[in-house]
Design a protein around this motif. Sequence first.
Motif, PDB file in Angstrom:
ATOM      1  N   GLY A  19      -3.545  -6.673 -12.412  1.00  9.86           N
ATOM      2  CA  GLY A  19      -2.401  -6.170 -11.662  1.00  9.86           C
ATOM      3  C   GLY A  19      -1.260  -5.781 -12.583  1.00  9.86           C
ATOM      4  O   GLY A  19      -1.193  -6.216 -13.736  1.00  9.86           O
ATOM      5  N   PHE A  20      -0.359  -4.949 -12.064  1.00  6.52           N
ATOM      6  CA  PHE A  20       0.760  -4.440 -12.848  1.00  6.52           C
ATOM      7  C   PHE A  20       2.075  -4.642 -12.093  1.00  6.52           C
ATOM      8  O   PHE A  20       2.175  -4.336 -10.909  1.00  6.52           O
ATOM      9  CB  PHE A  20       0.589  -2.940 -13.127  1.00  6.52           C
ATOM     10  N   ILE A  21       3.079  -5.160 -12.801  1.00  2.00           N
ATOM     11  CA  ILE A  21       4.450  -5.202 -12.297  1.00  2.00           C
ATOM     12  C   ILE A  21       5.124  -3.944 -12.834  1.00  2.00           C
ATOM     13  O   ILE A  21       5.234  -3.762 -14.053  1.00  2.00           O
ATOM     14  CB  ILE A  21       5.212  -6.450 -12.785  1.00  2.00           C
ATOM     15  N   LEU A  22       5.587  -3.071 -11.927  1.00  2.00           N
ATOM     16  CA  LEU A  22       6.105  -1.767 -12.336  1.00  2.00           C
ATOM     17  C   LEU A  22       7.584  -1.609 -11.973  1.00  2.00           C
ATOM     18  O   LEU A  22       7.932  -1.553 -10.790  1.00  2.00           O
ATOM     19  CB  LEU A  22       5.307  -0.646 -11.665  1.00  2.00           C
ATOM     20  N   PRO A  23       8.469  -1.537 -12.970  1.00  4.22           N
ATOM     21  CA  PRO A  23       9.871  -1.207 -12.708  1.00  4.22           C
ATOM     22  C   PRO A  23      10.034   0.308 -12.662  1.00  4.22           C
ATOM     23  O   PRO A  23       9.099   1.053 -12.985  1.00  4.22           O
ATOM     24  CB  PRO A  23      10.581  -1.793 -13.929  1.00  4.22           C
ATOM     25  N   PRO A  24      11.214   0.808 -12.269  1.00  6.66           N
ATOM     26  CA  PRO A  24      11.444   2.250 -12.365  1.00  6.66           C
ATOM     27  C   PRO A  24      11.613   2.664 -13.828  1.00  6.66           C
ATOM     28  O   PRO A  24      12.042   1.844 -14.645  1.00  6.66           O
ATOM     29  CB  PRO A  24      12.751   2.449 -11.576  1.00  6.66           C
ATOM     30  N   PRO A  25      11.247   3.891 -14.206  1.00  7.02           N
ATOM     31  CA  PRO A  25      10.766   4.974 -13.348  1.00  7.02           C
ATOM     32  C   PRO A  25       9.256   4.933 -13.079  1.00  7.02           C
ATOM     33  O   PRO A  25       8.740   5.770 -12.364  1.00  7.02           O
ATOM     34  CB  PRO A  25      11.129   6.216 -14.147  1.00  7.02           C
ATOM     35  N   LEU A  26       8.538   3.951 -13.656  1.00  2.87           N
ATOM     36  CA  LEU A  26       7.079   3.894 -13.487  1.00  2.87           C
ATOM     37  C   LEU A  26       6.696   3.779 -12.011  1.00  2.87           C
ATOM     38  O   LEU A  26       5.764   4.434 -11.544  1.00  2.87           O
ATOM     39  CB  LEU A  26       6.507   2.718 -14.270  1.00  2.87           C
ATOM     40  N   THR A  61       1.854   1.997  -0.225  1.00  3.83           N
ATOM     41  CA  THR A  61       0.596   1.983  -0.982  1.00  3.83           C
ATOM     42  C   THR A  61       0.562   0.864  -2.005  1.00  3.83           C
ATOM     43  O   THR A  61      -0.446   0.669  -2.673  1.00  3.83           O
ATOM     44  CB  THR A  61       0.377   3.331  -1.698  1.00  3.83           C
ATOM     45  N   GLN A  62       1.659   0.149  -2.152  1.00  6.84           N
ATOM     46  CA  GLN A  62       1.689  -1.051  -2.975  1.00  6.84           C
ATOM     47  C   GLN A  62       2.841  -1.912  -2.483  1.00  6.84           C
ATOM     48  O   GLN A  62       3.732  -1.439  -1.782  1.00  6.84           O
ATOM     49  CB  GLN A  62       1.855  -0.721  -4.470  1.00  6.84           C
ATOM     50  N   ALA A  63       2.816  -3.189  -2.842  1.00  4.83           N
ATOM     51  CA  ALA A  63       3.922  -4.065  -2.471  1.00  4.83           C
ATOM     52  C   ALA A  63       5.167  -3.657  -3.249  1.00  4.83           C
ATOM     53  O   ALA A  63       5.074  -3.092  -4.343  1.00  4.83           O
ATOM     54  CB  ALA A  63       3.551  -5.524  -2.767  1.00  4.83           C
ATOM     55  N   SER A  64       6.322  -3.939  -2.702  1.00  6.89           N
ATOM     56  CA  SER A  64       7.549  -3.575  -3.398  1.00  6.89           C
ATOM     57  C   SER A  64       8.671  -4.531  -3.042  1.00  6.89           C
ATOM     58  O   SER A  64       8.667  -5.163  -1.983  1.00  6.89           O
ATOM     59  CB  SER A  64       7.968  -2.139  -3.033  1.00  6.89           C
ATOM     60  N   VAL A  65       9.622  -4.645  -3.948  1.00  8.52           N
ATOM     61  CA  VAL A  65      10.821  -5.441  -3.718  1.00  8.52           C
ATOM     62  C   VAL A  65      12.009  -4.646  -4.240  1.00  8.52           C
ATOM     63  O   VAL A  65      11.958  -4.065  -5.325  1.00  8.52           O
ATOM     64  CB  VAL A  65      10.715  -6.825  -4.402  1.00  8.52           C
ATOM     65  N   MET A  66      13.075  -4.603  -3.457  1.00  3.83           N
ATOM     66  CA  MET A  66      14.209  -3.740  -3.809  1.00  3.83           C
ATOM     67  C   MET A  66      15.466  -4.214  -3.089  1.00  3.83           C
ATOM     68  O   MET A  66      15.438  -5.177  -2.321  1.00  3.83           O
ATOM     69  CB  MET A  66      13.909  -2.298  -3.387  1.00  3.83           C
ATOM     70  N   ILE A  67      16.562  -3.528  -3.343  1.00  3.51           N
ATOM     71  CA  ILE A  67      17.758  -3.651  -2.518  1.00  3.51           C
ATOM     72  C   ILE A  67      17.994  -2.284  -1.892  1.00  3.51           C
ATOM     73  O   ILE A  67      17.309  -1.305  -2.223  1.00  3.51           O
ATOM     74  CB  ILE A  67      19.002  -4.070  -3.340  1.00  3.51           C
ATOM     75  N   ASP A  68      18.953  -2.202  -0.982  1.00  4.22           N
ATOM     76  CA  ASP A  68      19.329  -0.917  -0.387  1.00  4.22           C
ATOM     77  C   ASP A  68      20.363  -0.266  -1.310  1.00  4.22           C
ATOM     78  O   ASP A  68      21.561  -0.502  -1.176  1.00  4.22           O
ATOM     79  CB  ASP A  68      19.893  -1.128   1.012  1.00  4.22           C
ATOM     80  N   LEU A 107      -7.977   2.415 -11.359  1.00 13.37           N
ATOM     81  CA  LEU A 107      -8.415   1.311 -12.210  1.00 13.37           C
ATOM     82  C   LEU A 107      -8.909   0.115 -11.399  1.00 13.37           C
ATOM     83  O   LEU A 107      -9.368  -0.878 -11.968  1.00 13.37           O
ATOM     84  CB  LEU A 107      -7.265   0.879 -13.125  1.00 13.37           C
ATOM     85  N   GLY A 108      -8.790   0.193 -10.081  1.00 14.92           N
ATOM     86  CA  GLY A 108      -9.203  -0.917  -9.235  1.00 14.92           C
ATOM     87  C   GLY A 108      -8.254  -2.096  -9.314  1.00 14.92           C
ATOM     88  O   GLY A 108      -8.629  -3.231  -8.988  1.00 14.92           O
ATOM     89  N   ALA A 109      -7.030  -1.835  -9.739  1.00 11.73           N
ATOM     90  CA  ALA A 109      -6.023  -2.890  -9.878  1.00 11.73           C
ATOM     91  C   ALA A 109      -5.063  -2.847  -8.698  1.00 11.73           C
ATOM     92  O   ALA A 109      -5.207  -2.039  -7.785  1.00 11.73           O
ATOM     93  CB  ALA A 109      -5.268  -2.716 -11.198  1.00 11.73           C
ATOM     94  N   VAL A 110      -4.088  -3.738  -8.713  1.00 10.58           N
ATOM     95  CA  VAL A 110      -3.020  -3.724  -7.721  1.00 10.58           C
ATOM     96  C   VAL A 110      -1.689  -3.697  -8.457  1.00 10.58           C
ATOM     97  O   VAL A 110      -1.623  -3.980  -9.658  1.00 10.58           O
ATOM     98  CB  VAL A 110      -3.091  -4.953  -6.781  1.00 10.58           C
ATOM     99  N   ALA A 111      -0.633  -3.343  -7.733  1.00  7.38           N
ATOM    100  CA  ALA A 111       0.678  -3.253  -8.374  1.00  7.38           C
ATOM    101  C   ALA A 111       1.764  -3.705  -7.416  1.00  7.38           C
ATOM    102  O   ALA A 111       1.605  -3.649  -6.196  1.00  7.38           O
ATOM    103  CB  ALA A 111       0.956  -1.818  -8.826  1.00  7.38           C
ATOM    104  N   VAL A 112       2.871  -4.168  -7.979  1.00  3.08           N
ATOM    105  CA  VAL A 112       4.081  -4.435  -7.217  1.00  3.08           C
ATOM    106  C   VAL A 112       5.200  -3.649  -7.873  1.00  3.08           C
ATOM    107  O   VAL A 112       5.408  -3.727  -9.091  1.00  3.08           O
ATOM    108  CB  VAL A 112       4.431  -5.935  -7.180  1.00  3.08           C
ATOM    109  N   ALA A 113       5.901  -2.851  -7.072  1.00  2.00           N
ATOM    110  CA  ALA A 113       7.024  -2.052  -7.561  1.00  2.00           C
ATOM    111  C   ALA A 113       8.307  -2.865  -7.459  1.00  2.00           C
ATOM    112  O   ALA A 113       8.592  -3.454  -6.416  1.00  2.00           O
ATOM    113  CB  ALA A 113       7.143  -0.763  -6.746  1.00  2.00           C
ATOM    114  N   VAL A 114       9.068  -2.899  -8.539  1.00  2.00           N
ATOM    115  CA  VAL A 114      10.341  -3.621  -8.556  1.00  2.00           C
ATOM    116  C   VAL A 114      11.474  -2.607  -8.658  1.00  2.00           C
ATOM    117  O   VAL A 114      11.611  -1.917  -9.667  1.00  2.00           O
ATOM    118  CB  VAL A 114      10.415  -4.605  -9.739  1.00  2.00           C
ATOM    119  N   GLY A 115      12.262  -2.495  -7.604  1.00  2.00           N
ATOM    120  CA  GLY A 115      13.398  -1.575  -7.614  1.00  2.00           C
ATOM    121  C   GLY A 115      13.047  -0.115  -7.438  1.00  2.00           C
ATOM    122  O   GLY A 115      13.715   0.734  -8.015  1.00  2.00           O
TER     123      GLY A 115
END
Length: 365
Positions: free
Chosen positions: A135-142, A170-177, A155-163
């Motif tokens: 799995g990959f933790i992806l910050p912006p701009p990625l 299409t993936q989990a994400s965590v952010m603010i407004d 790649l058959g992996a999973v990701a979480v987008a941060v910000g």
Amino acid sequence: MTSDIKDSARRTRVRHQGQPTINDVARLANCSPMTVSRVINSKESVREETRQQVLAAIAELNYTPNRAARSLAGGEQLRVALLFDNPSASYLSEFLMGALAEATRGDVHLVVQSCPTLADAPPIMRNLADGGIQGFILPPPLCDDQSVLDLVSELGAVAVAVGPGKATGTQASVMIDDFQAAYDMTRHIIDLGHKRIGFIIGNPEQVASLRRLNGYRAAMEEAGLDLPAELVVQGRFTYRSGLDGAEKLLSVKPRPTAIFASNDDMAAATVAVAHRRHLDVPNDITVCGFDDTAMASTIWPELTTVRQPIREMTAWAVSAIATIIRKKRAGERFKYEQKTLPYTLVRRESDAAPSLVTREGIEKK
């Protein structure tokens, strides 16, 4: 200091054919292994300067804490990569703190990997996946780049987008407004009595930059205030771009009575430019930032800013990706959760009502 760490890191990699150890990090950061451990585990009893040096050493060496952690019950240990490309050392410090602490608590093998540009992402991610990364933790701009998200699936992996600028589903994400946070800060500045408010945009490759700009514009338009083009300048979330942006804004005639920068590094640079021009902050000009990193409370005057809970966001990301990988491995159903955390407007010493002299000078012009 950063260049010294990079040079030492290169020498360390030459000496060691295997993975770097906690002793290598301690040597590079000029501290004890116990101090490195305290930083990894988010202990408060470490000076901020030392904490920054340790985190820089961890990033430079691509050190993986918890390498000898216990195997997970029912399967192999989780292997997750945290990719980073953020020019702000203060932001990166908060980003790593939350992720490293949660990885230790959750028995996650976390690999910290620099990804300097979007073009570097595919080969780096393929190499990591070949090495067993799940799995990959992806910050912006990625996390805002669709080709990167498509590669995760390939790649058959999973990701979480941060910000990310927005949730995609299409993936989990965590952010603010980001839009509302920038709107609220601009509204706060307007309520102080300011009418000419400059704005420094963040990295144009990040969707959150546009959302912050739109929040500023919405507040200005709602208040019936003019939005001349010269009051909005491009930055890149770097201190250097903040210096350039502040020089442009403070050269405008009549100059703004307040400047809102899209992150604390650019706001700190704006304060420096104001001082160089013999302007008092906040009596001659108000300066506000965004993120509430260590930078905000270590300069003078301390910055009024939006607190983005960066450490909490990355901790949530590590916990979420661990849950997804475990459920995926067990053949259980899972969902990609979209998490929005609260932000806070933190008022300190860099904002005030426009002074009578400043206000009259602008009104006469």
